[in-house]
Design an enzyme around this catalytic site. Structure first.
Site: not given
Ligand SMILES: Cc1cc2nc3c(=O)[nH]c(=O)nc-3n(C[C@H](O)[C@H](O)[C@H](O)COP(=O)(O)OP(=O)(O)OC[C@H]3O[C@@H](n4cnc5c(N)ncnc54)[C@H](O)[C@@H]3O)c2cc1C
Lengths: 319, 328
Positions: A63-64, A66, A181, A304
């Site tokens: 899944q690409g 993020s 998902e 999240s």
């Molecule tokens: C182990 C792991 C596996 C993953 N696998 C995949 C994968 O296979 N393919 C893929 O595409 N992605 C994958 N992801 C990515 C995942 O979907 C993102 O990490 C997730 O969407 C959160 O984005 P971020 O890490 O950039 O955090 P951020 O978006 O920067 O968030 C940081 C914090 O702020 C909070 N936050 C952000 N915006 C808001 C808001 N508007 N209101 C309140 N709180 C907020 C978040 O909940 C979090 O607590 C994976 C992530 C992990 C950790």
């Protein structure tokens, strides 16, 4: 996929039984994510080309979605796909790609129109990961393991026919996929099995009222989640997830984390000893802390838990 | 800087400082995640020697430890047992006029040391503590999930020199050292929590999603506020317990250590978990600070008794008093 014609409920029960038995469940990227999207949105030609290989796991999908600057704000993604004759030329970087090191193909969201509102300029492209210009780089997580990756695209040439649905329709498909998902990430049977196993391995500690109370509380929470899951699944129709599916993701991941925390506590000082060392301590105890740390991911990925609360507040409660 | 000799008296070659100074050092160790065996060598192993050793043993061992010439480790935990003041499966037997120690100690923090302080069940009952040369044990050392080095120490008739009076039950002295180490571990956790909170507030201000910094979302800033509340409450408890340890008897110290450890166990989980969560994916990575702080907080929590362990002992006593008074 072996469940053609099954209802959502039958499919769910089958999945739960697989988990209960500890059998590896079907790869979610294939079965819960891209498979249903192709069924719903792809051309007949594309379905015939990809669905059999997706079902038989001849293609391992990644899944690409993020990107470094587009996590919760997925629509802010920047990886670009630009027309070159019939082909697309893709440039950019994806991150957190789970098990991408094994991936044959990756389904991506790419920016195909930078001029319009951000959600309106996104398309879904299927990319062969052996294409020139695709590079997968490992990311190490806090438990020491390697399950996520960065995927870099440098002038990657993707045939035009690999576009799913219409150009700039990607956001609709992304929302559809993310809803599914969410349903998939509340692994009730798996958490129940973890808790049952915890009771088994730490049986001597069940004399302790503090431990007993904690187990009973977790069991009750899990029962409430299981019943809710059944209600949600039974009411999901036409492939559209029930709005309350966010409850499953939110609570499912919290309970998964709580059970893994209980297991480290049951292990106590034995949790300090690494799994791969020569030791007199049981393996479950030595694995407990890395597993607990690893499960911190569950409330972050797949939308999240803050984003789930936002969906509940906004979409369901109308706040 | 004399940090190694802080807890020990000047006659023993130390600095004659106390739990307060030790706590300050431990907080810095926790804040920067220094891979030094301060807790393991100085506070735990040195602490047992300080509370049990004869004048001559203290002067020799603690003097060498304070000057940095001696690597000392406490081999106390045993497989299959949770936190305890006593030893059971590792035994001491008298062969002629020599004490022989046999059994497995695990996990031992930084067990690949020149000298081991080994606790062992005595033939007449009770637990003794012995000095054992590192080379007379078979030691395998690995790196735990938080980077701490932990060992499995196998003793097969190793020669042990009794600390203090030979054959006397040393459980009390061991308990005193463990309680002081609990309080020191709490200080290390405080340092780590403060660092995790600082990293998180910094990240909330700088990370942008939806075109704005994360600090724009009240749901997140309130959680950072709750982390701060947890750190402040822990700070009060840990410093109170430190004063008790500096001025009061072993019984008062034992209870204060349990209260501080319970508070810090709960706070460390909250702060560590929230620090990762509020960072999102980056918080899960091995190369980023907060994940490592969380790992170390988890290890500290399970080293000398977690929150439930202390809650259990405190819960047993609640019927015996009306209300708690920190100065009583
Ligand atoms: C182990 C792991 C596996 C993953 N696998 C995949 C994968 O296979 N393919 C893929 O595409 N992605 C994958 N992801 C990515 C995942 O979907 C993102 O990490 C997730 O969407 C959160 O984005 P971020 O890490 O950039 O955090 P951020 O978006 O920067 O968030 C940081 C914090 O702020 C909070 N936050 C952000 N915006 C808001 C808001 N508007 N209101 C309140 N709180 C907020 C978040 O909940 C979090 O607590 C994976 C992530 C992990 C950790």
């Amino acid at each position: 996929m072996g469940w053609a014609g099954w209802t959502e409920l039958q499919r769910h029960l089958w999945h739960e039984e697989m988990q209960r038995a500890g059998v590896p469940t079907p790869l979610p990227f294939n079965v819960s994510m891209i498979g249903p999207v192709l069924i719903q949105f792809a051309s007949q030609e594309m379905k015939e080309r990809f669905l059999p290989a997706t079902a038989s796991l001849d293609i391992w999908w990644s899944q690409g979605f993020s990107e470094p600057d587009a996590g919760s704000d997925l629509a802010g993604l920047r990886t670009s796909a630009v027309r070159d004759g019939d082909d697309w030329i893709v440039n950019g970087q994806k991150t957190w790609t789970t098990l991408g090191q094994y991936g044959d193909w990756i389904f991506t969201l790419v920016r195909t129109d930078p001029a319009v509102k951000k959600q309106a300029g996104i398309s879904m492209l299927l990319i062969d990961m052996t294409s020139p210009g695709v590079e997968v780089r490992p990311i190490q997580l806090i438990d020491g393991g390697h399950e996520v990756n960065e995927v870099w695209f440098t002038d990657v040439r993707v045939p035009g026919e690999n576009l799913v649905g219409e150009v700039n329709q990607g956001w609709t498909m992304a929302k559809f996929l993310l809803g599914n998902e969410r349903v998939g990430v509340a692994p009730v049977a798996m958490v129940k099995r973890m808790l049952g196993r915890a009771k088994e391995v730490a049986a001597d500690q069940l004399d302790d009222p503090v431990v007993r109370a904690r187990v009973a509380e977790l069991e009750n929470e899990l029962l409430a989640l299981e019943l809710t899951t059944l209600r949600v699944v039974a009411h999901s129709d036409g492939g559209e997830p029930h709005p309350a599916s966010s409850v499953l993701k939110l609570r499912g991941t919290e309970l998964q984390q709580a059970v893994s925390e209980l297991v480290v506590d049951l292990a106590g000082p034995a949790s300090l000893v690494p799994p791969d060392s020569e030791s007199d301590l049981p393996l479950w105890a030595r694995r407990s802390a890395p597993v607990y740390l690893n499960y911190r991911k569950a409330s972050i990925y797949g939308g999240s838990n803050e984003i789930q609360r936002q969906i509940i507040a906004g979409t369901i409660l109308g706040l | 800087m004399g940090a190694l000799g802080l807890p020990f008296s000047e006659e023993d070659g130390g600095m004659g400082a106390g739990p307060v100074e030790v706590g300050l050092v431990a907080q810095e160790v926790g804040r920067v995640l220094a891979p030094e065996p301060y807790l393991a060598a100085v506070v735990l192993a040195g602490g047992v020697v300080a509370s049990l050793g004869t004048d001559a043993q203290r002067a020799e061992v603690l003097g060498e430890l304070s000057s940095g010439n001696l690597h000392l480790a406490l081999a106390h935990a045993e497989p299959g047992r949770r936190w305890s003041d006593t030893a059971s499966s590792v035994t001491a037997t008298l062969v002629g006029d020599e004490w022989r120690i046999s059994g497995v100690k695990e996990p031992v923090l930084h067990g690949d040391a020149g000298t081991l302080v080994v606790t062992a069940a005595l033939p007449e009952g009770g637990t003794g503590a012995f000095l054992v040369a590192g080379e007379s044990a078979t030691t395998t050392t690995a790196t735990a999930y938080d980077g701490t080095r932990v060992s499995r120490v196998v003793l097969d008739g190793a020669r042990g020199v009794p600390l203090g009076e030979a054959g006397a039950d040393a459980t009390e002295g061991i308990a005193v050292a463990l309680d002081r180490a609990r309080i020191t571990a709490c200080h290390e956790a405080l340092g780590a929590m403060e660092a995790a909170l600082a990293a998180t507030t910094g990240y909330l201000r700088s990370r942008k999603q939806f075109g704005v910094p994360l600090s724009t979302f009240q749901a997140l800033t309130f959680r950072a506020a709750d982390m701060y509340v947890a750190v402040e409450l822990s700070t009060s408890m840990v410093w109170w317990a430190t004063m008790v340890a500096a001025e009061r008897d072993a019984t008062a110290t034992r209870e204060a250590a349990a209260r501080a450890a319970l508070q810090v166990s709960r706070a460390g989980r909250l702060v560590g978990q929230e620090a990762i969560q509020l960072h999102g994916g980056i918080g899960m990575t091995a190369e980023y600070l907060v994940g490592n702080l969380k790992a170390h907080l988890t290890a500290l929590d399970h080293l000398l008794g977690d929150g439930s362990h202390h809650l259990r002992s405190l819960a047993q006593g609640v019927a015996a008093y009306d209300a708690l008074d920190p100065l009583a």
